[in-house]
Enzyme design. Structure first.
Site, PDB file in Angstrom:
ATOM      1  CD  GLU A 142      -2.521   1.034   2.844  1.00  0.00           C
ATOM      2  OE1 GLU A 142      -2.135   0.204   3.704  1.00  0.00           O
ATOM      3  OE2 GLU A 142      -3.507   1.767   3.008  1.00  0.00           O
ATOM      4  CE  LYS A 178      -7.108   0.922   3.524  1.00  0.00           C
ATOM      5  NZ  LYS A 178      -5.902   1.301   4.294  1.00  0.00           N
ATOM      6  CB  CYS A 180      -4.116  -2.182   4.173  1.00  0.00           C
ATOM      7  SG  CYS A 180      -3.197  -2.384   5.723  1.00  0.00           S
ATOM      8  CB  VAL A 198      -0.320  -0.542  12.140  1.00  0.00           C
ATOM      9  CG1 VAL A 198       0.225   0.360  11.061  1.00  0.00           C
ATOM     10  CG2 VAL A 198      -1.824  -0.407  12.237  1.00  0.00           C
TER      11      VAL A 198
HETATM   12  C1  ACM Z   1      -4.054   0.059   7.062  1.00  0.00           C
HETATM   13  O1  ACM Z   1      -5.137  -0.031   6.493  1.00  0.00           O
HETATM   14  N1  ACM Z   1      -3.008   0.657   6.507  1.00  0.00           N
HETATM   15  C2  ACM Z   1      -3.871  -0.513   8.396  1.00  0.00           C
END
Ligand code: ACM
Length: 263
Positions: free
Chosen positions: A38, A108, A143, A170
């Site tokens: 990402e 996203k 992510c 994370v």
């Molecule tokens: C994320 O979506 N970068 C944790």
């Protein structure tokens, strides 16, 4: 079909250096499908739209074009996270490019934490990219989309054989859930995560590597460690993801009862 995931520590706002790392890795991986993390070209921890706007670009931007070009040159399908500008809108996107593919983006859907301060919520929805030359259908999520089983399920119901997930993860919870996303949909799932940490406005976020490709039962085909820059590579047979049965009677898609899933 060879699937590769690049794991590295992008340098915040250094688009030239990060793009060069991605291009070199695509050239040396000799993969059919290559996934970068990402926001791989820009780094992650933006806290304002103004800051983000300086590095965001469209598919016609210099760094996007360089990635599209290396995908064509090496005959590789490349999925690479980047900060996308479209007019006044800013998206946390994945660029999807390759031979015979019109370059396009997945934006996203589910924005994580302070991404909400800088990015617009993605409006592309979940959709698949057919890869006829590989006899594969590719689905892309990014992510934090992993936290929503609907993401991978939507892609699988649309026929994804391989779900790819450029990531900057994370927490470690994803390592329980991603294999399950693969198993519950009987798809291959490739996570390209980043390493390192970034500090901004006296706050530090750390990313935990462990990029992996999972098979259709959630087994680990290949995995990186938590800290090192690496390119992990594995072979998959995309067609094997199309059988959704696991015994002579049960089929996880045919057995669904969506009429009972609403309240
Ligand atoms: C994320 O979506 N970068 C944790």
């Amino acid at each position: 079909m060879r699937v590769a995931c690049l794991q590295f520590c992008p340098e915040f706002k250094n688009l030239d250096a990060n793009t060069n790392i991605i291009i070199d890795a695509v050239r040396s991986a000799n993969a059919d499908v290559f996934i970068a993390p990402e926001l791989a070209t820009s780094g992650y921890f933006f806290q304002s739209r103004n800051e983000l706007r300086d590095v965001a670009q469209g598919l016609d931007g210099e760094h996007s074009r360089a990635i599209i070009e290396v995908a064509r040159e090496t005959n590789t399908v490349v999925v690479c996270g980047f900060a996308e500008a479209d007019g006044n809108s800013l998206y946390n996107s994945a660029l999807i490019a390759g031979p015979d593919i019109t370059p396009h983006t997945y934006r996203k859907t589910h924005l994580f934490y302070k991404e909400r301060l800088c990015f617009d919520p993605g409006n592309s929805g979940f959709y698949c990219t057919p890869l006829p030359h590989l006899d594969c259908t590719l689905g892309t999520m990014i992510c934090y989309d992993w936290r929503f089983p609907e993401s991978a399920r939507a892609l699988a119901l649309q026929g994804a054989d391989l779900v790819v997930c450029p990531s900057n993860l994370v927490t470690h919870l994803w390592r329980m859930a991603m294999p399950v996303r693969a198993m519950e949909n009987k798809v291959f799932l490739a996570v390209a995560n980043r390493t390192g940490s970034e500090e901004s406005h006296a706050e530090t976020v750390s990313f935990n590597g462990c990029s992996a490709v999972y098979d259709t039962n959630g087994g680990t085909l290949v995995e990186a460690n938590a800290t090192e820059t690496s390119v992990i590579i594995t072979e998959i047979d995309p067609a094997s993801a199309r059988t959704k049965s696991f015994n002579a009677i049960n089929d996880i898609f045919a057995d669904r009862r969506p009429e009972l899933y609403t309240r």
